[in-house]
Design a protein around this motif. Structure first.
Motif, PDB file in Angstrom:
ATOM      1  N   ALA A  48       0.853  -1.198   0.000  1.00 39.61           N
ATOM      2  CA  ALA A  48       0.000   0.000   0.000  1.00 39.61           C
ATOM      3  C   ALA A  48       0.882   1.238   0.000  1.00 39.61           C
ATOM      4  N   TYR A  49       0.996   1.888  -1.152  1.00 37.67           N
ATOM      5  CA  TYR A  49       1.731   3.145  -1.166  1.00 37.67           C
ATOM      6  C   TYR A  49       0.834   4.303  -0.766  1.00 37.67           C
ATOM      7  N   GLU A  50      -0.491   4.040  -0.718  1.00 35.80           N
ATOM      8  CA  GLU A  50      -1.496   5.004  -0.255  1.00 35.80           C
ATOM      9  C   GLU A  50      -2.600   4.194   0.412  1.00 35.80           C
ATOM     10  N   VAL A  51      -3.460   4.837   1.172  1.00 35.62           N
ATOM     11  CA  VAL A  51      -4.440   4.129   1.989  1.00 35.62           C
ATOM     12  C   VAL A  51      -5.200   3.069   1.201  1.00 35.62           C
ATOM     13  N   SER A  52      -5.657   3.395  -0.002  1.00 39.37           N
ATOM     14  CA  SER A  52      -6.504   2.481  -0.777  1.00 39.37           C
ATOM     15  C   SER A  52      -5.837   1.984  -2.055  1.00 39.37           C
ATOM     16  N   ASN A  53      -4.565   2.297  -2.252  1.00 38.17           N
ATOM     17  CA  ASN A  53      -3.892   1.964  -3.506  1.00 38.17           C
ATOM     18  C   ASN A  53      -2.649   1.127  -3.262  1.00 38.17           C
ATOM     19  N   HIS A  54      -2.538   0.045  -4.030  1.00 40.54           N
ATOM     20  CA  HIS A  54      -1.467  -0.933  -3.867  1.00 40.54           C
ATOM     21  C   HIS A  54      -0.791  -1.134  -5.220  1.00 40.54           C
ATOM     22  N   ALA A  55       0.533  -1.255  -5.192  1.00 41.34           N
ATOM     23  CA  ALA A  55       1.242  -1.395  -6.470  1.00 41.34           C
ATOM     24  C   ALA A  55       2.561  -2.113  -6.277  1.00 41.34           C
TER      25      ALA A  55
ATOM     26  N   ALA B 221       6.511  -2.150  -7.051  1.00 38.21           N
ATOM     27  CA  ALA B 221       7.456  -1.032  -7.087  1.00 38.21           C
ATOM     28  C   ALA B 221       7.572  -0.486  -8.503  1.00 38.21           C
ATOM     29  N   GLY B 222       7.379   0.811  -8.661  1.00 42.14           N
ATOM     30  CA  GLY B 222       7.472   1.465  -9.959  1.00 42.14           C
ATOM     31  C   GLY B 222       6.162   1.555 -10.709  1.00 42.14           C
ATOM     32  N   ALA B 223       5.106   0.881 -10.217  1.00 41.46           N
ATOM     33  CA  ALA B 223       3.807   0.890 -10.913  1.00 41.46           C
ATOM     34  C   ALA B 223       2.795   1.825 -10.263  1.00 41.46           C
ATOM     35  N   GLU B 224       3.230   2.641  -9.321  1.00 41.24           N
ATOM     36  CA  GLU B 224       2.318   3.579  -8.665  1.00 41.24           C
ATOM     37  C   GLU B 224       1.709   4.543  -9.682  1.00 41.24           C
ATOM     38  N   CYS B 225       0.479   4.994  -9.414  1.00 38.82           N
ATOM     39  CA  CYS B 225      -0.169   5.970 -10.297  1.00 38.82           C
ATOM     40  C   CYS B 225       0.470   7.337 -10.058  1.00 38.82           C
ATOM     41  N   ARG B 226       1.246   7.799 -11.029  1.00 38.05           N
ATOM     42  CA  ARG B 226       1.978   9.053 -10.832  1.00 38.05           C
ATOM     43  C   ARG B 226       1.045  10.262 -10.835  1.00 38.05           C
ATOM     44  N   HIS B 227      -0.089  10.158 -11.525  1.00 37.71           N
ATOM     45  CA  HIS B 227      -1.022  11.278 -11.510  1.00 37.71           C
ATOM     46  C   HIS B 227      -1.589  11.483 -10.104  1.00 37.71           C
TER      47      HIS B 227
ATOM     48  N   LEU C  59      -1.383  18.225   4.754  1.00 38.75           N
ATOM     49  CA  LEU C  59      -1.449  17.189   5.784  1.00 38.75           C
ATOM     50  C   LEU C  59      -2.465  16.111   5.409  1.00 38.75           C
ATOM     51  N   LEU C  60      -3.644  16.536   4.965  1.00 43.83           N
ATOM     52  CA  LEU C  60      -4.710  15.599   4.599  1.00 43.83           C
ATOM     53  C   LEU C  60      -4.283  14.664   3.484  1.00 43.83           C
ATOM     54  N   PHE C  61      -3.625  15.217   2.471  1.00 41.91           N
ATOM     55  CA  PHE C  61      -3.208  14.404   1.328  1.00 41.91           C
ATOM     56  C   PHE C  61      -1.964  13.584   1.640  1.00 41.91           C
ATOM     57  N   GLY C  62      -0.946  14.235   2.218  1.00 42.88           N
ATOM     58  CA  GLY C  62       0.355  13.603   2.377  1.00 42.88           C
ATOM     59  C   GLY C  62       0.376  12.431   3.328  1.00 42.88           C
ATOM     60  N   LEU C  63      -0.417  12.492   4.391  1.00 40.23           N
ATOM     61  CA  LEU C  63      -0.417  11.388   5.350  1.00 40.23           C
ATOM     62  C   LEU C  63      -1.168  10.167   4.837  1.00 40.23           C
ATOM     63  N   ARG C  64      -1.834  10.288   3.699  1.00 37.87           N
ATOM     64  CA  ARG C  64      -2.422   9.101   3.065  1.00 37.87           C
ATOM     65  C   ARG C  64      -1.335   8.203   2.472  1.00 37.87           C
ATOM     66  N   LEU C  65      -0.172   8.768   2.200  1.00 37.67           N
ATOM     67  CA  LEU C  65       0.906   8.033   1.566  1.00 37.67           C
ATOM     68  C   LEU C  65       1.757   7.300   2.590  1.00 37.67           C
ATOM     69  N   SER C  66       2.225   6.107   2.228  1.00 36.31           N
ATOM     70  CA  SER C  66       3.111   5.375   3.131  1.00 36.31           C
ATOM     71  C   SER C  66       4.428   6.126   3.324  1.00 36.31           C
ATOM     72  N   GLU C  67       4.824   6.935   2.343  1.00 36.11           N
ATOM     73  CA  GLU C  67       6.060   7.716   2.481  1.00 36.11           C
ATOM     74  C   GLU C  67       5.892   8.887   3.433  1.00 36.11           C
ATOM     75  N   GLY C  68       4.656   9.267   3.729  1.00 33.82           N
ATOM     76  CA  GLY C  68       4.395  10.353   4.659  1.00 33.82           C
ATOM     77  C   GLY C  68       4.757  11.717   4.113  1.00 33.82           C
ATOM     78  N   ILE C  69       5.075  12.639   5.031  1.00 31.11           N
ATOM     79  CA  ILE C  69       5.314  14.031   4.665  1.00 31.11           C
ATOM     80  C   ILE C  69       6.645  14.522   5.238  1.00 31.11           C
ATOM     81  N   ASP C  70       7.108  15.614   4.678  1.00 37.17           N
ATOM     82  CA  ASP C  70       8.263  16.330   5.210  1.00 37.17           C
ATOM     83  C   ASP C  70       7.739  17.383   6.186  1.00 37.17           C
ATOM     84  N   PRO C  71       7.972  17.243   7.504  1.00 34.30           N
ATOM     85  CA  PRO C  71       7.447  18.226   8.462  1.00 34.30           C
ATOM     86  C   PRO C  71       7.940  19.642   8.202  1.00 34.30           C
TER      87      PRO C  71
END
Length: 384
Positions: A241-248, A250-256, A321-333
């Motif tokens: 899960a690179y995002e809450v509801s999206n799984h890929a 490596a390299g197949a993540e939806c870049r849009h 914050l709302l968008f970035g914390l959905r990602l497994s990579e998180g955010i830059d504080p």
């Protein structure tokens, strides 16, 4: 902060509002129409590309996404004309991603060859279920067999094919969902969007639920178990899960979608399409009328946007914050601090870390797997 959007890149979203039928769970801006004058719509899309392109033509375009509605009802010639104009309007990234959403009922080999020749290089398919009875309950017009055939057609034409599945459906138990997910993974998919069924106001399901007529929905505990089982299965199959509801893989993540979640800029064209554009140092929220006829008339008069709204830095920080914390990579504080003018609350961060809901490493703050399961609560704690 005038260049903050560059952290996420620049994308173009084009909304096609028409569907063959309205699904009972859908709250997207989609409409059923007996006839569509695609030549007229083409002129409108091209005019809007020209208008927005005049403001952003110095940018490199990273992604294009045809969403809907059912974009696979668009004539390939219309998609070709739009992408030809896009190429003349912006400089394109070397790895430009062009996604088109499709329903299995509107997929056929000739049409898909036309999309590929136009430049589409990624398909996102609305499969939704691998069970005929549930497909009927969800109002889908295809069978499982038709969905599989459509997937094979797409796979033969495109290197990148994703599809959506909905779980926590009526009368679905944990073992049935596990079997279905493993069956889907065996189809050599490299990207999944896996959504829990949510009942939205203004939909047919919403009305049925309000009347007490939507039976068999799982309770919160079973829904949570399904979410956690989804993570376990996908992790074991290399579809993290690179995002809450999206799984890929490596390299197949939806870049849009990463443009959204990394809080980049994106232009939104079409009925109900939203956008975020940083112009003259100010990030603007853009919106368009939802009614297709009104949007079309406004585009023909030279501007299909509603009045733009400048976003205060505080609001940008909240969106980030709302968008970035959905990602497994998180955010830059530090990026949050630059937008907000103050850091995230250290006490709240410590509390959430102690609960095992967030983690900090390598200069990034991210929700853990357990934290993403209760992400709205985590974000509420961190919000000012």
């Amino acid at each position: 902060m005038s260049e903050d959007w560059r952290h996420g890149g620049f994308g173009l979203y084009l909304h096609w509002p028409f569907c063959a039928a309205k699904c009972p769970y859908c709250d997207f801006n989609s409409h059923v129409s007996a006839t569509v004058d695609q030549a007229r719509w083409q002129r409108a899309y091209l005019a809007e590309i020209d208008r927005i392109g005049a403001e952003t033509s110095d940018r490199i375009l990273n992604t294009v996404f045809f969403g809907g509605g059912t974009p696979s009802l668009m004539d390939p010639e219309l998609v070709q004309a739009i992408l030809d104009r896009v190429r003349r309007t912006w400089r394109l990234s070397n790895d430009l991603e062009i996604t088109l959403e499709a329903n299995p009922t509107s997929i056929e080999a000739g049409r898909f060859r036309g999309y590929a020749e136009a430049g589409v290089n990624r398909i996102s398919m609305g499969m939704q279920a691998l069970n005929d009875a549930d497909l009927r309950r969800l109002g889908r017009m295809h069978s499982v067999a038709e969905g599989r055939r459509a997937f094979d057609i797409a796979r033969n034409q495109f290197d990148r094919v994703s599809f959506d599945l909905i779980y926590a459906r009526q009368d679905q138990d944990l073992s049935a969902w596990e079997a279905e997910l493993r069956e889907a993974a065996a189809m050599a998919v490299d990207h999944f969007s896996l959504y829990q069924l949510t009942i939205e106001e203004g939909t047919a399901f919403g009305a049925r639920a309000a009347a007490g007529k939507l039976r068999g929905l799982p309770d919160d505990d079973l829904s949570a178990d399904m979410y956690l089982k989804t993570q376990d299965i996908c992790d074991s199959l290399g579809l993290s899960a690179y995002e809450v509801s999206n799984h890929a893989r490596a390299g197949a993540e939806c870049r849009h979608n990463l443009v959204y979640w990394r809080y980049g800029d994106y232009a939104g064209i079409g009925p109900g399409a939203h956008g975020r554009l940083t112009l003259n140092g100010t990030r603007m929220a853009t919106d368009t009328p939802k009614a297709p006829a009104l949007w079309l008339q406004m585009a023909e008069r030279g501007n299909a946007e509603l009045p733009r709204e400048a976003l205060p830095l505080e609001e940008q920080a909240v969106e980030f914050l709302l968008f970035g914390l959905r990602l497994s990579e998180g955010i830059d504080p530090d990026r949050y601090c630059a937008l907000r003018g103050q850091p995230l609350p250290s006490g709240k961060i410590a509390d959430l870390q102690e609960l095992g809901l967030i983690t900090q490493s390598n200069g990034r703050l991210a929700a853990t797997r357990e934290g993403r399961a209760v992400l709205n609560g985590v974000i509420r704690e961190l919000m000012p």
